[in-house]
Design a protein around this motif. Structure first.
Motif, short mmCIF file in Angstrom:
data_model
loop_
_atom_site.label_atom_id
_atom_site.label_comp_id
_atom_site.label_asym_id
_atom_site.label_seq_id
_atom_site.Cartn_x
_atom_site.Cartn_y
_atom_site.Cartn_z
N TRP A 1 0.83 -1.20 0.00
CA TRP A 1 0.00 0.00 0.00
C TRP A 1 0.87 1.25 0.00
O TRP A 1 0.55 2.24 -0.68
CB TRP A 1 -0.94 -0.02 1.21
CG TRP A 1 -2.03 -1.06 1.09
CD1 TRP A 1 -2.37 -1.77 -0.02
CD2 TRP A 1 -2.91 -1.52 2.13
NE1 TRP A 1 -3.39 -2.64 0.24
CE2 TRP A 1 -3.75 -2.51 1.56
CE3 TRP A 1 -3.06 -1.19 3.48
CZ2 TRP A 1 -4.73 -3.16 2.30
CZ3 TRP A 1 -4.04 -1.84 4.22
CH2 TRP A 1 -4.87 -2.82 3.63
N ARG A 2 1.95 1.23 0.74
CA ARG A 2 2.86 2.37 0.74
C ARG A 2 3.45 2.58 -0.65
O ARG A 2 3.60 3.72 -1.13
CB ARG A 2 3.98 2.15 1.76
CG ARG A 2 3.57 2.34 3.21
CD ARG A 2 3.40 3.82 3.52
NE ARG A 2 3.12 4.04 4.94
CZ ARG A 2 3.04 5.23 5.49
NH1 ARG A 2 3.20 6.31 4.75
NH2 ARG A 2 2.77 5.36 6.78
N GLU A 3 3.82 1.50 -1.31
CA GLU A 3 4.38 1.61 -2.66
C GLU A 3 3.35 2.20 -3.62
O GLU A 3 3.68 3.07 -4.45
CB GLU A 3 4.82 0.24 -3.15
CG GLU A 3 6.02 -0.34 -2.41
CD GLU A 3 6.35 -1.75 -2.86
OE1 GLU A 3 5.71 -2.23 -3.82
OE2 GLU A 3 7.23 -2.38 -2.24
N ARG A 4 2.13 1.74 -3.52
CA ARG A 4 1.09 2.27 -4.41
C ARG A 4 0.83 3.74 -4.12
O ARG A 4 0.63 4.54 -5.06
CB ARG A 4 -0.20 1.47 -4.23
CG ARG A 4 -0.14 0.06 -4.79
CD ARG A 4 -1.42 -0.69 -4.49
NE ARG A 4 -1.30 -2.10 -4.79
CZ ARG A 4 -2.04 -3.05 -4.24
NH1 ARG A 4 -2.97 -2.71 -3.34
NH2 ARG A 4 -1.87 -4.32 -4.56
N GLU A 5 0.80 4.12 -2.87
CA GLU A 5 0.58 5.53 -2.53
C GLU A 5 1.67 6.40 -3.14
O GLU A 5 1.38 7.49 -3.68
CB GLU A 5 0.57 5.69 -1.01
CG GLU A 5 -0.67 5.13 -0.34
CD GLU A 5 -0.54 4.99 1.16
OE1 GLU A 5 -1.47 4.47 1.80
OE2 GLU A 5 0.53 5.39 1.70
N GLY A 6 2.91 5.93 -3.08
CA GLY A 6 4.00 6.70 -3.70
C GLY A 6 3.82 6.81 -5.20
O GLY A 6 4.05 7.87 -5.80
N ALA A 7 3.39 5.71 -5.84
CA ALA A 7 3.20 5.73 -7.29
C ALA A 7 2.05 6.65 -7.70
O ALA A 7 2.07 7.24 -8.79
CB ALA A 7 2.93 4.31 -7.80
#
Length: 382
Positions: free
Chosen positions: A216-222
């Protein structure tokens, strides 16, 4: 253009509206009228006055924002609109939900109202890739919805916005799987995806669950965090895991319908393995799933002529059949509201005093103790 003796311009005719903007299914009336006026270089109030016909014109606001306001038309005004845009009035009614039969007629031919500032009531800003710019869709209880193209997330919160989800292909893949579930299980499949989405949002808010934290953190950054507030991103970010969880919920429902349901403990262990979250199997952060199991607990053999009917009739009464097909059209049996506290009651239902499952977090329109219960669409759904 000629004017009347009072100095007002004459009513518009079809010749004054040479540009016919496309009808968008599910669009708000205010949105369609605003696009029609703008496409033909006219102020929106001017167009609205023409829909009064020969009847007296009440006071209209100088500015109308389709994201915050709606335009209500009576039957004669709808007929006049059809003449002006050279479309069959029935075609216009079918496209614009606010004009459909069953909606209360305004006291005057044309009336401008303000959408209540409640979750799931304000319209959704439409995907600009699939519709024109500045199109607003009737929310009908939905706070968000993926666009059918799989590249945009439409939302009515915070004044309405569209999120570009192209950098996260998993969201588009989740939409495809969501469609497959809806195709196979009908509205019941959509209801379970909405339930699962409520659960995953709970986990995102609680921050303690070991479900999806890193991804989820990775997606938020993307998707633009921290430039875009994470709170805005969360409903789209958790969507892939919600669809996966819905698959486990469908399996539970299948077993429940055939009298072979496993124990809740075993099912939670299966969910933990599916989502790679061993803490769930140990009983950590299972509250939203426990609430769901409470509602979907009794084994029963549903009735119905078709498989879709039987799937729907298996659901608890907290679910309400949606009028439209598609993702995020159904209501959830989990009525906590994203953006409000998880573990405290912000308002107490005056009918059941918060004892009914429908009103555990906020009062619900369909409270069973309410002498005149209504559909919960737009009332408490997250």
């Amino acid at each position: 253009m000629t004017t009347t003796r009072r100095g007002r311009r004459a009513a518009l005719t079809a010749a004054d509206l040479p540009i016919r903007v496309p009808l968008v299914h599910g669009e708000t009336t205010a949105s369609y009228l605003a696009r029609t006026a703008a496409g033909n270089g006219l102020p929106l109030p001017r167009l609205l006055r023409s829909l009064h016909g020969a009847r007296s014109v009440g006071r209209l606001p100088l500015e109308i924002h389709p994201g915050m306001q709606e335009v209500c038309l009576d039957a004669e005004a709808v007929q006049l609109l059809g003449v002006l845009v050279e479309r069959d009035p029935e075609q216009v009614r079918r496209a614009l939900p606010g004009l459909c039969e069953g909606h209360p007629l305004p006291a005057s031919p044309v009336r401008v109202t303000t959408w209540p500032d409640d979750y799931g009531v304000r319209p959704l800003r439409a995907c600009p890739l699939c519709a024109e710019e500045d199109v607003w869709l009737v929310a009908d209880g939905s706070r968000w919805r993926p666009c059918g193209c799989g590249r945009r997330w439409q939302c009515g919160d915070d004044g309405g916005f569209v999120l570009d989800t192209t950098p996260v292909p998993d969201i588009g893949r989740a939409l495809q799987r969501h469609r497959e579930i809806n195709h196979r299980f009908g509205a019941a499949g959509d209801a379970l995806v909405v339930d699962a989405h409520q659960v995953t949002l709970w986990w995102w808010v609680s921050k303690g669950a070991d479900v999806g934290r890193d991804v989820w953190r990775e997606r938020e950054g993307a998707l633009g965090a921290p430039r875009v507030r994470r709170r805005r991103l969360a409903p789209a970010v958790v969507y892939p895991e919600a669809v996966r969880l819905a698959g486990a919920m469908l399996e539970w429902e299948h077993r429940r319908a055939h009298g072979t349901a496993a124990s809740s403990r075993h099912w939670l262990a299966d969910v933990a393995a599916l989502l790679g979250a061993p803490g769930l199997a140990e009983g950590h952060h299972t509250d939203p799933l426990e609430y769901w199991l409470e509602a979907h607990g009794l084994t029963q053999r549903p009735e119905g002529r078709t498989a879709a009917e039987r799937h729907w009739n298996l659901l608890p009464a907290l679910h309400h059949r949606p009028a439209e097909r598609g993702p995020f059209r159904a209501t959830s049996c989990l009525r906590w509201v994203y953006g409000l506290p998880l573990t405290s009651v912000t308002r107490v239902c005056p009918y059941c005093e918060g004892r009914a499952p429908s009103c555990r977090w906020v009062p619900a329109a369909d409270c069973p103790a309410n002498p005149s219960p209504a559909s919960p669409r737009g009332a408490t759904e997250g």
